[in-house]
Structures are given as structure tokens and as C-alpha cells.
Write a protein that holds these residues in place. Structure first.
Motif, short mmCIF file in Angstrom:
data_model
loop_
_atom_site.label_atom_id
_atom_site.label_comp_id
_atom_site.label_asym_id
_atom_site.label_seq_id
_atom_site.Cartn_x
_atom_site.Cartn_y
_atom_site.Cartn_z
N UNK A 100 6.65 8.19 -18.04
CA UNK A 100 6.37 7.01 -18.84
C UNK A 100 6.10 5.80 -17.97
N UNK A 101 5.39 4.84 -18.52
CA UNK A 101 5.09 3.64 -17.75
C UNK A 101 6.38 2.90 -17.40
N UNK A 102 6.43 2.45 -16.15
CA UNK A 102 7.60 1.74 -15.62
C UNK A 102 8.85 2.62 -15.59
N UNK A 103 8.63 3.90 -15.42
CA UNK A 103 9.76 4.82 -15.28
C UNK A 103 10.43 4.61 -13.93
N UNK A 104 11.70 4.99 -13.82
CA UNK A 104 12.45 4.89 -12.58
C UNK A 104 12.96 6.27 -12.19
N UNK A 105 13.02 6.51 -10.88
CA UNK A 105 13.47 7.81 -10.39
C UNK A 105 14.16 7.63 -9.05
N UNK A 106 15.07 8.56 -8.75
CA UNK A 106 15.71 8.59 -7.44
C UNK A 106 14.97 9.51 -6.48
N UNK A 107 13.98 10.26 -7.01
CA UNK A 107 13.29 11.28 -6.22
C UNK A 107 12.22 10.65 -5.35
N UNK A 108 11.85 11.36 -4.30
CA UNK A 108 10.79 10.89 -3.41
C UNK A 108 9.41 11.25 -3.96
N UNK A 116 -5.48 21.29 -22.85
CA UNK A 116 -4.58 21.96 -21.92
C UNK A 116 -3.80 20.92 -21.11
N UNK A 117 -2.62 21.30 -20.68
CA UNK A 117 -1.76 20.41 -19.91
C UNK A 117 -2.05 20.56 -18.42
N UNK A 118 -2.27 19.43 -17.74
CA UNK A 118 -2.44 19.38 -16.28
C UNK A 118 -1.13 18.88 -15.68
N UNK A 119 -0.70 19.49 -14.60
CA UNK A 119 0.55 19.11 -13.95
C UNK A 119 0.29 18.96 -12.45
N UNK A 120 0.62 17.79 -11.88
CA UNK A 120 0.44 17.53 -10.47
C UNK A 120 1.65 16.74 -9.95
N UNK A 121 2.11 17.07 -8.75
CA UNK A 121 3.16 16.30 -8.09
C UNK A 121 2.58 15.31 -7.11
N UNK A 122 3.12 14.09 -7.05
CA UNK A 122 2.65 13.06 -6.12
C UNK A 122 3.85 12.41 -5.45
N UNK A 123 3.72 12.00 -4.18
CA UNK A 123 4.82 11.34 -3.47
C UNK A 123 4.94 9.89 -3.88
N UNK A 124 6.14 9.33 -3.67
CA UNK A 124 6.42 7.94 -3.99
C UNK A 124 6.97 7.23 -2.77
N UNK A 125 6.61 5.97 -2.64
CA UNK A 125 7.25 5.14 -1.63
C UNK A 125 8.45 4.46 -2.26
N UNK A 126 9.29 3.91 -1.45
CA UNK A 126 10.44 3.20 -1.97
C UNK A 126 9.98 1.96 -2.71
N UNK A 127 10.57 1.73 -3.88
CA UNK A 127 10.20 0.59 -4.69
C UNK A 127 9.15 0.95 -5.73
N UNK A 160 3.13 2.66 -13.86
CA UNK A 160 3.97 2.42 -12.70
C UNK A 160 5.23 3.25 -12.70
N UNK A 161 5.69 3.60 -11.51
CA UNK A 161 6.94 4.34 -11.33
C UNK A 161 7.71 3.68 -10.19
N UNK A 162 8.97 3.39 -10.44
CA UNK A 162 9.80 2.78 -9.41
C UNK A 162 10.72 3.82 -8.80
N UNK A 163 10.63 3.92 -7.48
CA UNK A 163 11.57 4.80 -6.77
C UNK A 163 12.76 3.96 -6.34
#
Length: 841
Positions: free
Chosen positions: A481-489, A525-536, A557-560
Motif C-alpha cells: 500500500x502507499x506509504x507502507x512501512x517495513x523493517x525488511x531490506x 494475471x498477478x505479477x510479483x516482483x521483489x525490489x530492494x529498499x534503502x533506509x528511510x 512510497x514505502x518506508x524502510x
């Protein structure tokens, strides 16, 4: 008798070993006299020394087994209730099975009746009453002849008589056409004649001494079956009337009819007996029982299911497989003289008085069930309606029905569309697929109705709806979701495009991370891709390109979340603990770019000097005495994308709620030429051909103001829209400087992010910011500095407020440019008495 029964039982074992001979492969019934079956049974009897009585028993069984093994079919018969023509003083009748027509001849005319509508479709005038009439085998012409041989021909397309000639024969009785187009006639002298209709000359003749009762041609028209009163039948070739083969029926024959394929003949006697003969071998193959009276006419149906026998006022229907009378149709006071099946299922009978009766004859009762319709394409989206990103869509339905379908139509739309059959799904044809392209007239829900009608008039209906998606909804971002937060990299991006995808890419923080192909995927059809995040904070952009030229972009946006600092020097950026009574602090980010790495972006004269002058004034006591460690000054080569992101996101996070934050930007602003709603500030390393990955997006400023800056007093000055800011190379992409002024409009809208934000831009929509060499500055920044230095102190209290400053700059810029440039201020709630500068006194 007991001995005979004993021997019948004795040979039953021999018969049981020979059941493969029971099936007559030509008719689906039983024909023991024609198969190797009987010979094998006799041989088994001989090897076991069975007596002659046993052989007689076998013969008896050969007559009894057909009825025992055949399955009797009970037809469904329904009298047609349509109003049928009545032809008084009927003289002659002819049937055209290939075109489902009937010709009825009277003393003055011939009426043509359509066998499907039961309507008279044409009337052909006659000069004399006809003795006989007949259609040509292709249905193109109709002949009529009188007893003295006067013959006329009508072209049935033009309905005009085009030929007349005389067949020289005493007392002409009947007339028919051969496959070669010749005329075959019989006469009272017991002769058959073949006549060339072109010249009227006789080609062949054959005399029958005992007389001639009836004859019939097989459908190919090359074989003629002739019946004599003494029960003799002959097969002749046509047109030579030669090569006769004959057989004795021992019946006083009165009528003859040959099946459509020319292989079987039905022979009827005056006493009501009927026999079936194989015309290839000229052997008797069966005798239907149950006489119904003197036979006047016979008729086979085209599928060889029924034999109709007309006798005076009744018609008997015989099942040809079991050779059993299964239905008798009685009509009072009617005397039938002609009989024929038209089409597969309609039996026509004509009386000597010109009355017509028609029955529908079916193997089973007509279907009364409505067709069942199931929509199979497009596929529904879960529990909701199918989703489509297009102005039209091919729909496909499966229709199940026991009977042939007459039509499948899509209604409830601007113009009904008939669906076409694409393929069957069941061997018996009970389930079929139909498809058509349907226009979707509006975005949102489009409803329509599919109607299927079978040949019996049963109608099935189903309503359906398709959701036509807008550009905004064509790609559904399932997660995150937009402006989601995660602890993952890293994070998993899931999206569902509702159109055929050719390629897609995912950009994180202006860097391309994923380039993918959708060749093996279907819409939805559902597309699934993983992407890296920087801190913040991480800005993610998804761009999906369709096979038909579609291009849809989505940003979120996603906040790490991290523990501790997010900069290379943790101690320098982590907000230091401050006493609640401590004075508010001032923070500033000042950006000025006159030179750009990409030569496609023209240099500006004063943007860097404007920014440098503004920053220098902020550091003076009059400007607020901003400390150098509380400022980020980015000029020309230092104003890169990475450094601007660090300044706005990481650096300004140190400000707390009671602090003041000032952001100043001088340089180029630009919308994406492909998507004008995507606006960017051009940093030093920006590439106009790749704005999405090299320039700073305006929507990220919104996120900065909303999510990262805690200060409740924020002032933004933008001098970002300069004329001449785009080179000739760039201008060829269809953009001009006035379009870049969307940047100012966007900045004004950003002020609504939260209370306490005031945004002041250099010009209004449709205008550009001017640089004036004599001033050494951009005109907006020049008067901005003059006002902060004291010119805007209207009430002479030695303090310049934000409201005084904006009023002064607006007035001076308008005067200097003669109304060509009008600065804009945001219309939001802010402290109008906020001090911007103080004047030494």
C-alpha cells in the motif's frame, strides 16, 4: 409343432455365435437373407447333423428375428395449424423437395406454395388444364403438360414461360425430369418416352405390353423403376431405357416410391400390402405389416426413418427400422392423392379436391426447454464482474440446448450484435460456443443481455456486466500500500494489469530495478516482483506497457524503518535532544542551478547567483542568522539528485515542530512530455529524456512535507520557471517553457498538505519567470531580496512579515513586467505575521 419348437431351440446356440450378422449395415435394421449369417447357421446345423426340420426352423427364425431385435420408434406427430391454401378443381400436383416448394395445378393456373411459410408465392397462368406438372431436379424450371402432349416450361426465377413444345404420345399421363435434364413421360398405351426439351424430339421409348402402373426415378436420376399391373417390376437405365432387370412381386401393384438415395423402393398393392425392395440386388427385404387400406401414394423421409402410406382418408406412418405401423393419421371426408416429405420433418398431403394437410413428424417430442447460457469470456474478476481496459471486448458464451439454435444475440446495448459459433464442446452438439465483439460505451459498469433462441422458439436469457476501467484503474497495485512501512531490506511489489502486457519496469528511488516481460501473462494475471529498499523513504514507480500501445504509470512510497541514523555520519543528522524552553531553530535548503550536465538543457544566467544571494542573506542577522550547519546550499554541480534527496529527506528531519524551515529553489521545472501530470525539478544531472529516473519528482516534495518535516512553520520560495530554459533539441519534443509553469501550480497545491505551510512562486499558470540582466537576478528573486532587506516593511516596524513580503514582491514584479509575470501565493492557513527578516536600526 412341438418337434418344430424343439428344433428351433436346438439351433439357437448356433445362431448365438453369429450375431454379428444380425445388423444390416445399409439400413441399421435386420436382413438375414442378405448376410453371411444364414449361411453360417446352415453350416453349423449340417456339421451337427440337424434334420431338415431344423433348417425349416432356421428359416422361421429368419422371419421372426427382425421384429424381435428391432426397436420400435414412436414418432411425435403434430398437425400444422397454419392457414393453408385450398385449390378447387385440382388437376395436378408436384413437389420440389430441394427447395421445399409445392406446385398445385388447376384449369387456369399453377400456384407455387412455399413449404416453410405455407404461403402462395407465385401464380403461373395456364391456357389449358394440365394433366401433369413437374419441377426440374435443380428447381430452376417447372413443366406442365396436357393429355395431348402440349408442354410448357416456366423459368421460376423470372416467373415467365420461356418454352413450349409437343410430346407426341397418345394420352399423356405423367411427366418427370431426369438428371440429364430430359423429360420422362408415360402414356395410356403403356409406353415410356424420353424427350429432349430443347428440340422436342424423342430420344428413347419403351413399351410395356401388360400396361404400366407407376414408375419412379432415384435421386441421382439415372435409374428408373417401373411397376406393371401383374406385379412385375423392372429397372431401366436412363435415358436409354435399356438393360432391364426384373423381378416378380406377386402383388397387384398400385404405387411405387424410391428412397432419396435410390437404394430402396416401396411397392404398394391395391389391397394395402406394402413391400420394401433392395434395388441393388432386386430382392425383397421386408414387408411392413398392418394394412390400412387401398394405397394411393407413398413417401420416404429424407433421413430414411419413416415411410408414409396414403390410403383414402388416412395416412399410415411406418418405422423403417422395425417395419412397424407406428402412427395412423385419420382425416374425415378427405381422399388423399399425393404425398411427400418436404425438408426433414414436414409431411405434405394433397387431396383430389385441392385440400392440403401438413404434419410435423419428429423422432421425439419437440424441445420445450430454454437454452442455458454461460458466459466464459472475459473471466469474472473474483466475485465481481469481468474487468476490461478497452473500448470494446470479445465476449464468449457457451449455450447448451437439446435442439439446434436459431440465433444468439447480445442486446441491451446501443446496437444489438449477433454472436457467431466458434467451436463445439460436446460430440452431440448440445453445447456450443459463440463469440462476438461488443462495444463498451462508457467507463464503469456496462450491462447487456445475451439471448439464445432454438428452432422451437424457446428463448434463454442471461444478463451480464463488464467493468470498463479508466486509465487510473487499468493497473491495480495489490501491494504494498502507499506509504507502507517495513523493517525488511526489500519489499514485494504485486500488481494486476487488466490488459495484455508487453513489458514493465519498476523504478526505486530513480533507479531501474526490474525490467520484465508479460508475454506469458493474460489480462488480470498477478505479477510479483521483489525490489530492494534503502533506509528511510523509498519512492517506487511502476510503468506498464501494453501490447497495443498502452502505457500506465503508478507511483507509491514505502518506508524502510531503521534503528539509529540514516546518514553516513550518524551524529550529524540525528536530532539532538533539546530543552522544551529552548529557542526555535531555523533550517534551510537552498538550491540554484544555472548549469546542467546534459547539453540538451540550456544554461540560465542568474539561477545560481539568486540562490547564493538568498542563502547569504539568510546567514545575516537581518535574514535570521541561519547557522551553516543548519543549511544545505546546493549550487550547480552540487545540486545533484542524490544530494537534493539527502537534503530534503534526511537533513530536514532534524527540525522539530517549533522550528522554522525555508526551502528555496531556482532553476528549471519540467513536466514529463509523455505524461504531463508528472512534474519534476531539474537537478544538475537530470536527463530530459529520462526524467523519471534522473530528476526530482514533485510528488516527493509532498511526501517530504507530510512525512519527514516535523516543523509547523514552512516557507517555500520557487523561482523555477524560466523562459529560454529548454534548448532547441528539447523543444522539438513538443514542449515549451509555459508548460513548465505547471510546477508553480503544483507547489501552490502542496501547501494544502498541512497547516503552517506557505508557498510563494515566481509566476502564475501560463507565465514564465524572467531574468533581467540590468538587475543581475531573476526578477522574482531580485524583489524578494529587496523586500527582505526592508523595502517590504510597510508599517515601518523594522520587521518584514511573510504577508508584507509577498505583497511587496507581487506588486513590484507586476509593475516591472507590465503585468506579464504575476507571482502566486498559496491560499492556506498560515501565520501571516511570521517574521521573515528584521531591519537594523
Amino acid at each position: 409343432m412341438m418337434n418344430i419348437l424343439h428344433h428351433i431351440l436346438a439351433v439357437t446356440g448356433a445362431i448365438s455365435h453369429c450375431r454379428q450378422g444380425l445388423r444390416d449395415t445399409t439400413r441399421g435394421g435386420i436382413s438375414l437373407l442378405r448376410e453371411p449369417f444364414l449361411h453360417e447357421v446352415f453350416m453349423r446345423c449340417a456339421r451337427n447333423n440337424y434334420s431338415a426340420v431344423s433348417l425349416v426352423a432356421v428359416c422361421l427364425l429368419s422371419l421372426a428375428l427382425p421384429a424381435a431385435f428391432a426397436q420400435v420408434r414412436q414418432p411425435y406427430v403434430e398437425r400444422v395449424s397454419a392457414t393453408l391454401p385450398v385449390v378447387p378443381a385440382l388437376a395436378a400436383v408436384a413437389f420440389d423437395g430441394s427447395h421445399q416448394r409445392v406446385a398445385l395445378g388447376t384449369a387456369k393456373e399453377i400456384q407455387l406454395v412455399d413449404g416453410s411459410t405455407f404461403k402462395v408465392v407465385a401464380t403461373l397462368p395456364l391456357e389449358q388444364p394440365p394433366t401433369t406438372i413437374c419441377f426440374t431436379r435443380d428447381g430452376a424450371f417447372l413443366y406442365a403438360a396436357t393429355s395431348n402432349g402440349q408442354t410448357s416450361r416456366w423459368n421460376l426465377q423470372s416467373r415467365l414461360k420461356d418454352r413450349g413444345f409437343t410430346i407426341r404420345t397418345p394420352g399423356l399421363l405423367t411427366l418427370t425430369t431426369t438428371a440429364q435434364g430430359h423429360l420422362l413421360s408415360s402414356s395410356t398405351d403403356g409406353a415410356l418416352r424420353v424427350t429432349d426439351p430443347t428440340s422436342g424430339s424423342e430420344l428413347a421409348s419403351s413399351q410395356f405390353e401388360t400396361g404400366l402402373v407407376a414408375y419412379d426415378l432415384a435421386t441421382p436420376g439415372k435409374t428408373l423403376l417401373v411397376a406393371a399391373p401383374d406385379g412385375v417390376i423392372k429397372l431401366l437405365s436412363v435415358p436409354a431405357l435399356e438393360g432391364a432387370r426384373s423381378a416378380k412381386t406377386n402383388l397387384p401393384l398400385s404405387a411405387v416410391r424410391v428412397s432419396e438415395d435410390g437404394k430402396v423402393a416401396a411397392l404398394a398393392a391395391r389391397d394395402g400390402h406394402v413391400q420394401l425392395w433392395d434395388l441393388e440386388s432386386l430382392n425383397l427385404i421386408g414387408t411392413p405389416g398392418d394394412k390400412i387400406g387401398r394405397v394411393r401414394a407413398l413417401a420416404f423421409d429424407a433421413k430414411y426413418r419413416w415411410l408414409a402410406v396414403a390410403a383414402d382418408s388416412s395416412i399410415g406412418l411406418y418405422d423403417l427400422k422395425s417395419r412397424t405401423l407406428v402412427k395412423e393419421l385419420h382425416e374425415r371426408n378427405l381422399q388423399f392423392s399425393a404425398l411427400s416429405f418436404l425438408g426433414d420433418d414436414h409431411l405434405w398431403a394433397v387431396t383430389v379436391k385441392g385440400e392440403i394437410a401438413v404434419w410435423k413428424v419428429l423422432s421425439e417430442p419437440p424441445d420445450s426447454d430454454s437454452p442455458v447460457i454461460t458466459m466464459t469470456q472475459p473471466v469474472p474478476a473474483g466475485s465481481g464482474p469481468p474487468k476490461v481496459y478497452a473500448r470494446s471486448v470479445e465476449i464468449e458464451v457457451m449455450v447448451e440446448d437439446k435442439s439446434p439454435l436459431k440465433s444468439v444475440v447480445v442486446g441491451g446495448i446501443d446496437k444489438p450484435v449477433e454472436l457467431k459459433e466458434v467451436r463445439g464442446t460436446a460430440p452431440d452438439g448440445s453445447a456450443k460456443r459463440y463469440a462476438a465483439v461488443v462495444l463498451l460505451s462508457k467507463e464503469g459498469l456496462n450491462s447487456f443481455e445475451v439471448r439464445a433462441t432454438d428452432e422451437y422458439g424457446n428463448e434463454g436469457r442471461t444478463t451480464a456486466a463488464i467493468l470498463r476501467l479508466s486509465d487510473q484503474d487499468a493497473v491495480e497495485v495489490v501491494g504494498p500500500g502507499n506509504n507502507a512501512e517495513t523493517d525488511s531490506i526489500a519489499t514485494v511489489v504485486k500488481f494486476r494489469p487488466w490488459f495484455k502486457v508487453e513489458s514493465y519496469k519498476i523504478v526505486v528511488n530513480m533507479q531501474d530495478m526490474v525490467d520484465g516481460s508479460g508475454l506469458r501473462k493474460k489480462p488480470g494475471d498477478l505479477f510479483v516482483e521483489g525490489v530492494p529498499l534503502v533506509a528511510g523513504y523509498n519512492q517506487i514507480q511502476l510503468v506498464v506497457a501494453g501490447a497495443k500501445g498502452e502505457k500506465i504509470s503508478k507511483s507509491f512510497g514505502v518506508t524502510r524503518k531503521v534503528i539509529g541514523a540514516i546518514a553516513s555520519n550518524p551524529g550529524s543528522l540525528v536530532p539532538k535532544s533539546r530543552d522544551a524552553k529552548a529557542e526555535p531553530q531555523r533550517w534551510a535548503v537552498v538550491v540554484g542551478t544555472s548549469e546542467y550536465l546534459n547539453r540538451g538543457v540550456a544554461s540560465l544566467k542568474f539561477a545560481d547567483k539568486d540562490a547564493e544571494s538568498f542563502a547569504r542573506f539568510l546567514q545575516t542577522p537581518e535574514g535570521g542568522g541561519f547557522q551553516p550547519d543548519h543549511m544545505r546550499i546546493l549550487l550547480n554541480k552540487d545540486a545533484t539528485l542524490a544530494k537534493l534527496q539527502e537534503a530534503l529527506i534526511d537533513f530536514l528531519q532534524q527540525a522539530i515542530d517549533k522550528d522554522l524551515v525555508i526551502i528555496y529553489f531556482a532553476g528549471h521545472g519540467l513536466p514529463d512530455p509523455a505524461r504531463l501530470q508528472n512534474l519534476y525539478l531539474l537537478t544538475y544531472d537530470a536527463d530530459p529524456s529520462r526524467l523519471g529516473t534522473t530528476a526530482f519528482p514533485m510528488w516527493q516534495i509532498k511526501d517530504v512535507l507530510e512525512r519527514y518535516i516535523s516543523a509547523k512553520r514552512i516557507v517555500v520560495f520557487s523561482d523555477a520557471c524560466h523562459s529560454g530554459g529548454i534548448s532547441v533539441d528539447f523543444a522539438t519534443r513538443g514542449m515549451d517553457a509555459t508548460k513548465s509553469n505547471l510546477i508553480n501550480q503544483y507547489l501552490a497545491d502542496l501547501s494544502r498538505t498541512k497547516e503552517g505551510i506557505v508557498i510563494f512562486t515566481a509566476s502564475a499558470a501560463g507565465e514564465v519567470s524572467q531574468e533581467i540582466p540590468e538587475l543581475g537576478h531573476g526578477i522574482f528573486t531580485y524583489f524578494l531580496l529587496q523586500g527582505m532587506k526592508g523595502e517590504a516593511d510597510f508599517n515601518n516596524d523594522y520587521t518584514v512579515t511573510i504577508n508584507e513580503l509577498m505583497q511587496y514582491v507581487e506588486d513590484q514584479v507586476k509593475r516591472k513586467t507590465k503585468g506579464a509575470q504575476n507571482p502566486m501565493r498559496s491560499q492556506t492557513v498560515y501565520d501571516k505575521d511570521l517574521t521573515i527578516s528584521q531591519i537594523a536600526h
